[in-house]
Design a protein around this motif. Structure first.
Motif, PDB file in Angstrom:
ATOM      1  N   GLY A 241       0.778  -1.228   0.000  1.00  0.00           N
ATOM      2  CA  GLY A 241       0.000   0.000   0.000  1.00  0.00           C
ATOM      3  C   GLY A 241       0.811   1.279   0.000  1.00  0.00           C
ATOM      4  N   LEU A 242       2.096   1.199  -0.384  1.00  0.00           N
ATOM      5  CA  LEU A 242       2.936   2.396  -0.393  1.00  0.00           C
ATOM      6  C   LEU A 242       2.712   3.275  -1.620  1.00  0.00           C
ATOM      7  CD1 LEU A 242       6.360   1.023   0.927  1.00  0.00           C
ATOM      8  CD2 LEU A 242       4.586   2.273   2.169  1.00  0.00           C
ATOM      9  N   GLY A 243       2.061   2.742  -2.638  1.00  0.00           N
ATOM     10  CA  GLY A 243       1.825   3.518  -3.848  1.00  0.00           C
ATOM     11  C   GLY A 243       1.377   2.608  -4.973  1.00  0.00           C
ATOM     12  N   ILE A 244       1.301   3.184  -6.179  1.00  0.00           N
ATOM     13  CA  ILE A 244       0.973   2.408  -7.373  1.00  0.00           C
ATOM     14  C   ILE A 244       2.162   2.502  -8.318  1.00  0.00           C
ATOM     15  CG2 ILE A 244      -1.497   2.799  -7.076  1.00  0.00           C
ATOM     16  CD1 ILE A 244      -1.393   4.854  -9.299  1.00  0.00           C
ATOM     17  N   ALA A 245       2.149   1.702  -9.378  1.00  0.00           N
ATOM     18  CA  ALA A 245       3.319   1.683 -10.254  1.00  0.00           C
ATOM     19  C   ALA A 245       2.941   1.272 -11.664  1.00  0.00           C
ATOM     20  CB  ALA A 245       4.373   0.719  -9.715  1.00  0.00           C
ATOM     21  N   MET A 246       3.647   1.878 -12.625  1.00  0.00           N
ATOM     22  CA  MET A 246       3.608   1.370 -13.990  1.00  0.00           C
ATOM     23  C   MET A 246       4.742   0.371 -14.115  1.00  0.00           C
ATOM     24  SD  MET A 246       3.910   3.282 -17.683  1.00  0.00           S
ATOM     25  CE  MET A 246       2.237   3.903 -17.580  1.00  0.00           C
ATOM     26  N   ILE A 247       4.418  -0.805 -14.657  1.00  0.00           N
ATOM     27  CA  ILE A 247       5.399  -1.884 -14.666  1.00  0.00           C
ATOM     28  C   ILE A 247       5.126  -2.799 -15.850  1.00  0.00           C
ATOM     29  CG2 ILE A 247       4.064  -3.499 -13.257  1.00  0.00           C
ATOM     30  CD1 ILE A 247       6.683  -4.031 -11.673  1.00  0.00           C
ATOM     31  N   SER A 248       6.147  -3.521 -16.266  1.00  0.00           N
ATOM     32  CA  SER A 248       5.963  -4.505 -17.330  1.00  0.00           C
ATOM     33  C   SER A 248       5.018  -5.602 -16.850  1.00  0.00           C
ATOM     34  CB  SER A 248       7.312  -5.118 -17.702  1.00  0.00           C
ATOM     35  OG  SER A 248       7.145  -6.312 -18.435  1.00  0.00           O
ATOM     36  N   ALA A 249       4.037  -5.940 -17.680  1.00  0.00           N
ATOM     37  CA  ALA A 249       3.103  -7.008 -17.305  1.00  0.00           C
ATOM     38  C   ALA A 249       3.836  -8.324 -17.086  1.00  0.00           C
ATOM     39  CB  ALA A 249       2.034  -7.159 -18.385  1.00  0.00           C
ATOM     40  N   HIS A 250       4.944  -8.527 -17.807  1.00  0.00           N
ATOM     41  CA  HIS A 250       5.678  -9.790 -17.671  1.00  0.00           C
ATOM     42  C   HIS A 250       6.244  -9.971 -16.268  1.00  0.00           C
ATOM     43  CE1 HIS A 250       5.469 -11.125 -21.798  1.00  0.00           C
ATOM     44  NE2 HIS A 250       5.866  -9.949 -22.230  1.00  0.00           N
ATOM     45  N   THR A 251       6.415  -8.871 -15.525  1.00  0.00           N
ATOM     46  CA  THR A 251       7.037  -8.986 -14.205  1.00  0.00           C
ATOM     47  C   THR A 251       6.056  -9.346 -13.107  1.00  0.00           C
ATOM     48  OG1 THR A 251       6.726  -6.661 -13.581  1.00  0.00           O
ATOM     49  CG2 THR A 251       8.683  -7.189 -14.908  1.00  0.00           C
ATOM     50  N   CYS A 252       4.749  -9.260 -13.375  1.00  0.00           N
ATOM     51  CA  CYS A 252       3.782  -9.437 -12.279  1.00  0.00           C
ATOM     52  C   CYS A 252       2.593 -10.319 -12.658  1.00  0.00           C
ATOM     53  CB  CYS A 252       3.300  -8.072 -11.779  1.00  0.00           C
ATOM     54  SG  CYS A 252       2.638  -6.998 -13.056  1.00  0.00           S
ATOM     55  N   LEU A 253       2.767 -11.176 -13.638  1.00  0.00           N
ATOM     56  CA  LEU A 253       1.670 -12.069 -14.039  1.00  0.00           C
ATOM     57  C   LEU A 253       1.228 -12.956 -12.878  1.00  0.00           C
ATOM     58  CD1 LEU A 253       2.913 -13.195 -17.584  1.00  0.00           C
ATOM     59  CD2 LEU A 253       1.209 -11.445 -17.040  1.00  0.00           C
TER      60      LEU A 253
END
Length: 312
Positions: A241-253
């Protein structure tokens, strides 16, 4: 022009160890020599270049001068080259038919191990060394001819390279499942103004992409950005809950499939880029590297993870 023919690797290693450890005694411990031996090598190096190597400031007595920094860069280059040659010799002594240095941007480390494993099941005689870094580090490695092949996003414009597209590389906006915007299908730019964005370091391709996206949707408004060192740290911080992030989908499937993260839906996302396999145009690929390149390109549809519907 200063003649560096008498320069030795031992002198460069002493310089690097002294800067890294911040003291002569620390360098001596790492190099398994006496402190006087370190001092002698540093003095001989200063005499060779005819200039001080350190600023000699009270707080940091072993901060390199500009000349010292140049020699430190040389020391690192020499060690990298020696390590690479050592890898090649080890592969030949082990009876391998060749060796490859495969450089990948850190986001691609979620893809690269399975690619290497698949290749080595088919070609066990080729030894593949995997080198991971951010976009800036991998670009510098390409400049220095350190890699046979690389995987990254947008190829560097200033390097002549041959590239092949491997597949889609979508970037998404992630949040914890209990986030106030989770499930909202009509998120506006104004909804994000009060959010804290967690981002990689300067030099990261993901960081640059996120900043361009925020500039576009915010019209120049300032968003709060907190820098973090790795994708793993970013994911854990988002889940906390520290924030939100833009990230590669491959890293968090996996985290999304398990319900630990959710994707926020906003116009313009996902940003779909491409993965590229590339090598320098002015460097002829070895037979082993060419075999690896052909293998990846021929099987790219199977080697990249299947992307679920939430990515699109």
């Amino acid at each position: 022009m200063t003649d560096l023919k008498a320069l030795t690797r031992k002198q460069l290693r002493v310089l690097a160890a002294t800067v890294e450890r911040g003291s002569v005694s620390g360098a001596a411990t790492v190099l398994h020599v006496t402190p006087p031996a370190v001092s002698v090598q540093l003095k001989s190096l200063e005499e060779l270049v005819g200039a001080p190597l350190f600023l000699r400031s009270g707080d940091a007595p072993f901060t390199p001068t500009e000349i010292g920094q140049e020699l430190l860069s040389m020391a690192h280059d020499v060690e990298r080259m020696a390590a690479r040659i050592g890898e090649r010799i080890a592969a030949l002594k082990a009876g391998a038919s060749g060796s490859i240095v495969f450089g990948v941007v850190s986001t691609a480390k979620y893809l690269a191990p399975s690619i290497v494993a698949a290749f080595q099941r088919e070609c066990p005689g080729v030894r593949v060394t995997l080198a991971v870094g951010n976009r800036g580090e991998i670009t510098r490695g390409l400049e220095r001819n350190e890699y046979d092949l690389t995987i990254m996003g947008r190829p560097p414009a200033h390097i002549e390279a041959e590239s092949a597209t491997l597949g889609d590389h979508p970037y998404i906006l992630i949040a914890p499942p209990d986030h106030r915007l989770a499930g909202d299908s009509d998120i506006l730019a104004e909804d994000l103004l009060r959010e804290r964005f967690l981002a990689r370091e300067e030099g990261s391709g993901t960081r640059a992409l996120m900043e361009r996206f925020l500039e576009r949707i915010g019209g120049g408004r300032v968003f709060e950005i907190v820098e973090m060192g790795t994708n793993e740290t970013i994911k854990q911080s988002v889940m906390a809950g520290l924030g939100i992030a833009m990230i590669s989908a491959h890293t968090c499937l996996t985290e999304i499939a398990d319900g630990h993260l959710v994707t926020l839906q906003i116009a313009g996302l996902p940003l779909v880029r491409q993965w590229f396999l590339l090598h320098r145009s002015d460097r002829e690929l070895s037979k082993a590297a060419q075999k690896f390149r052909d293998f990846v390109i021929e099987r790219r549809a199977k080697l990249l993870p299947k992307l679920p519907a939430f990515c699109f």
